[in-house]
Design a protein around this motif. Structure first.
Motif, PDB file in Angstrom:
ATOM      1  N   ASN A  59       0.860  -1.190   0.000  1.00  0.00           N
ATOM      2  CA  ASN A  59       0.000   0.000   0.000  1.00  0.00           C
ATOM      3  C   ASN A  59       0.891   1.232   0.000  1.00  0.00           C
ATOM      4  OD1 ASN A  59       0.147   1.188   2.994  1.00  0.00           O
ATOM      5  ND2 ASN A  59       0.291  -1.036   3.106  1.00  0.00           N
ATOM      6  N   ALA A  60       0.316   2.390  -0.260  1.00  0.00           N
ATOM      7  CA  ALA A  60       1.132   3.601  -0.367  1.00  0.00           C
ATOM      8  C   ALA A  60       1.229   4.359   0.950  1.00  0.00           C
ATOM      9  CB  ALA A  60       0.561   4.513  -1.449  1.00  0.00           C
ATOM     10  N   SER A  61       0.298   4.101   1.881  1.00  0.00           N
ATOM     11  CA  SER A  61       0.348   4.794   3.182  1.00  0.00           C
ATOM     12  C   SER A  61       1.653   4.462   3.899  1.00  0.00           C
ATOM     13  CB  SER A  61      -0.829   4.378   4.055  1.00  0.00           C
ATOM     14  OG  SER A  61      -2.042   4.584   3.370  1.00  0.00           O
ATOM     15  N   MET A  62       2.077   3.185   3.807  1.00  0.00           N
ATOM     16  CA  MET A  62       3.307   2.779   4.508  1.00  0.00           C
ATOM     17  C   MET A  62       4.531   3.478   3.909  1.00  0.00           C
ATOM     18  SD  MET A  62       3.735  -1.149   3.130  1.00  0.00           S
ATOM     19  CE  MET A  62       4.607  -1.506   1.581  1.00  0.00           C
ATOM     20  N   ILE A  63       4.489   3.765   2.616  1.00  0.00           N
ATOM     21  CA  ILE A  63       5.618   4.439   1.948  1.00  0.00           C
ATOM     22  C   ILE A  63       5.691   5.896   2.434  1.00  0.00           C
ATOM     23  CG2 ILE A  63       6.579   5.123  -0.321  1.00  0.00           C
ATOM     24  CD1 ILE A  63       6.509   2.019   0.264  1.00  0.00           C
ATOM     25  N   ALA A  64       4.520   6.537   2.512  1.00  0.00           N
ATOM     26  CA  ALA A  64       4.477   7.916   3.004  1.00  0.00           C
ATOM     27  C   ALA A  64       4.870   7.970   4.482  1.00  0.00           C
ATOM     28  CB  ALA A  64       3.074   8.486   2.790  1.00  0.00           C
ATOM     29  N   SER A  65       4.453   6.958   5.256  1.00  0.00           N
ATOM     30  CA  SER A  65       4.801   6.901   6.674  1.00  0.00           C
ATOM     31  C   SER A  65       6.316   6.792   6.848  1.00  0.00           C
ATOM     32  CB  SER A  65       4.087   5.706   7.316  1.00  0.00           C
ATOM     33  OG  SER A  65       4.544   5.482   8.622  1.00  0.00           O
TER      34      SER A  65
END
Ligand code: KG4
Ligand code: ZN
Length: 348
Positions: A319-325
Motif C-alpha cells: 500500500n502507499a500509506s506505509m511508503i508515506a509513513s
C-alpha cells in the motif's frame, strides 16, 4: 505535514496521503486509493512483469487523482524506489518526479521494505492503540520476496540480523499453492483452504528452527510437500486422478503451521537475545489470521512484557500509506534528477 505516497513495486498501484506533525509517534491516513492487477496474475499462476508494468501505467494517474481530489495541499512526495519489478517501479518513480516538478514539492525515495516496517507507525484502532512502540524493537518482515529479522534501535537506525537463504515465506506459499493446483497468490488461498484441514496429518519440517541464528530457509518446505504429493499419487488408481479436497486441506494446514512455527520461534528468540521492548510484524504474510493469533498466544505463554504490534491486514500487504509513513519518519528529500529505480535494493 501532508505527504503523498506512491507505491508501484509489484502488482499493486497505490497512492495515499498521510498526515503527521512534529513529535507524532504515528501518522494518520487521510485518503488512500489502490488498484491491483492480481486477477490477471491469478490466471497465469504468478506475476508476468511486463503485464504488471502495463497495468501500472493504466492505474497510476487514476489512483493519484483519487487521493488528490479531496486533499489538494501536500508538502512532499514519497515514492518506492525498490526493491521490486523494474518496469513497475519506473512507472511510480517517473510519475512521482513529474508531480514533484510540477507541484514544486520535495521528493523522498523510499525502500519498499522500510515501508512495510513503517506500516506499524500508522494509527489504526486495531494495532495495539493503548501501547506506544518503544525501542529497541525486533521487526519481522514476511512478504512475497523477503523474510527478514531486523533490530530497530530508533527511527533510521535499523540493523539486519537475519533473513532467508532461499525462498521467502510468501514465496513458499505461492509456490506450494501452485503445486497443489491452487490460485495465485498462494498465501490467502492456503489460509482459506487450511481452515478445513488438520495440520497434524502431514508432519512437515520446520526448516532451520534450531539453527541458532536468525536465518530462514523455506525452499525445503516446497520439496517436502512435493514428496508427500508424489507418495499420495503412487497410491492413486490412475495418474490423472487429482488429490482429494481433504488431502489438499490437510497439506495447506501443515504448510501454514510450519511457516508460523518457524516465524514465531525465531522472532521471539531474537526479541529475547536483544532484550527488546517491542516486536513489530510486517509484510503480506503477517496478514494471516492464524499467524497473528499465534504470535499473541506466544506472548501470553511467555508472560512477556514486550509490546506486540501488527498492522491491520490491509496495511500488511502492499500500500502507499506505509511508503508515506516511512518518508515522514525518515524525511530525506533528494533532488529529483538523482532518483533512479533500485530493483535489487536491500538492507545489508
Ligand atoms: O507484502 P506483500 O503484499 O508484497 C510483497 O512485497 O511481496 O506480500 C505478498 C505475499 C505473497 O507471497 C502472498 O502469498 C502472501 O504475502 N500473503 C499471505 C497472506 N496474504 C498475502 N500469506 C499468508 N497468509 C495470508 N493471508
Ligand atoms: Zn511488499
Amino acid at each position: 505535514m501532508k505527504i503523498l505516497g506512491i507505491e508501484t513495486s509489484c502488482d499493486e498501484t497505490a497512492a495515499s496521503i498521510i498526515k503527521g506533525e512534529k513529535n507524532d509517534s504515528k501518522v494518520k491516513v487521510l485518503k488512500s486509493s489502490i488498484a491491483t492487477s492480481l486477477s490477471l496474475h491469478s490466471k497465469t499462476g504468478g506475476i508476468i512483469p511486463e503485464i504488471a508494468a502495463r497495468q501500472q501505467i493504466k492505474y497510476i494517474l487514476p489512483v493519484i487523482e483519487n487521493v488528490l481530489e479531496s486533499e489538494k495541499n501536500i508538502d512532499a512526495i514519497a515514492v518506492t524506489m525498490g526493491p521490486g519489478l523494474v518496469g513497475s517501479l519506473i512507472v511510480g518513480i517517473e510519475t512521482a518526479k513529474t508531480f514533484s516538478l510540477l507541484l514544486k514539492k520535495p521528493i523522498i525515495p523510499v525502500n519498499h521494505l522500510m515501508g512495510h516496517i513503517y506500516a506499524n507507525f500508522i494509527s489504526d484502532p486495531s494495532n495495539n492503540p493503548n501501547k506506544e512502540i518503544q525501542f529497541p524493537a525486533i521487526v519481522l518482515i514476511a512478504s512475497g520476496g523477503h523474510t527478514e529479522l531486523l533490530l530497530m534501535e530508533k527511527h533510521g537506525k535499523i540493523k539486519w540480523i537475519g533473513g532467508t537463504r532461499d525462498d521467502a515465506a510468501g514465496e513458499a506459499f505461492d509456490k506450494i499453492a501452485r503445486l497443489l493446483g491452487l490460485s495465485y497468490p498462494g498465501g490467502p488461498v492456503i489460509e482459506e483452504t487450511a481452515k478445513k484441514g488438520n495440520p497434524d496429518v502431514f508432519r512437515l519440517p520446520r526448516p532451520m528452527i534450531g539453527s541458532g541464528d536468525f536465518d530462514f530457509s523455506f525452499s525445503g518446505l516446497k520439496t517436502a510437500v512435493l514428496k508427500e504429493i508424489n507418495i499420495i499419487k503412487t497410491k492413486l488408481q490412475s495418474k490423472s486422478e487429482n488429490l482429494s479436497k481433504e488431502v489438499i486441506a490437510n497439506l495447506c494446514a501443515s504448510v501454514e503451521q510450519s511457516v508460523i512455527d518457524v516465524l514465531v520461534n525465531k522472532t521471539f528468540k531474537a526479541a529475547q537475545k536483544y532484550k527488546v521492548k517491542s516486536i513489530l510484524l510486517s509484510g503480506g504474510v503477517t496478514s494471516n489470521k492464524n499467524l497473528r493469533e499465534q504470535f499473541k498466544l506466544e506472548m501470553e505463554n511467555l508472560k512477556s512484557e514486550i509490546g506486540l504490534f501488527v498492522p491491520p491486514p490491509y496495511l500488511c500487504t502492499d500500500n502507499a500509506s506505509m511508503i508515506a509513513s516511512a518518508a515522514f519518519f525518515n524525511f530525506n528529500p533528494i533532488p529529483f534528477e538523482k532518483i533512479t529505480v533500485k530493483p535489487d535494493l536491500y538492507f545489508k
